[in-house]
Write an enzyme that holds these catalytic residues in place. Structure first.
Site, PDB file in Angstrom:
ATOM      1  N   GLY A 189       0.805  -1.217   0.000  1.00  0.00           N
ATOM      2  CA  GLY A 189       0.000   0.000   0.000  1.00  0.00           C
ATOM      3  C   GLY A 189       0.834   1.261   0.000  1.00  0.00           C
ATOM      4  N   CYS A 190       2.141   1.160   0.076  1.00  0.00           N
ATOM      5  CA  CYS A 190       3.000   2.345   0.010  1.00  0.00           C
ATOM      6  C   CYS A 190       3.428   2.559  -1.440  1.00  0.00           C
ATOM      7  CB  CYS A 190       4.265   2.173   0.864  1.00  0.00           C
ATOM      8  SG  CYS A 190       4.002   2.581   2.576  1.00  0.00           S
TER       9      CYS A 190
END
Length: 110
Positions: A108-109
């Site tokens: 998710g980064c």
């Protein structure tokens, strides 16, 4: 890509995350931090060690929301907030701290 620490070459990916988790040690963390312009303090180590324990337990690097919540539970609300974590790791507490901790980039980064 690679970095050199104490005469040992350590392979990294194109973003600077180390490829083999077993290559990580405190000297590697210091080198990665220095490359990011960070001088590691006890507060940094607290987060780094927390991340490594978290990864060991769940086999995943936590995204920022999970990280702040989990740190708040373990280290107290004064440390479990984005402001505190961004002061330590200005380029993104989850992303930058995981890199220095020798962990893969959190899901998710970007």
């Amino acid at each position: 890509m690679a970095i050199e620490v104490n005469g040992k070459v350590i392979e990294t990916d194109e973003e600077g995350y180390i490829v083999n988790l077993s290559d990580w040690n405190e000297d590697v963390a210091k080198k990665l931090a220095a490359d990011e312009g960070i001088e590691l303090t006890d507060a940094h180590w607290e987060v780094i060690n927390f991340l490594r324990e978290y990864y060991e337990e769940y086999q995943i690097a936590p995204a920022i929301r999970v990280l702040t919540k989990a740190i708040g539970k373990k280290l107290g609300p004064d440390k479990g907030n984005s402001k505190y974590l961004y002061e330590l790791f200005p380029y993104g507490p989850a992303k930058q701290a995981c890199k220095i901790a020798g962990l893969p980039k959190p899901t998710g980064c970007i």
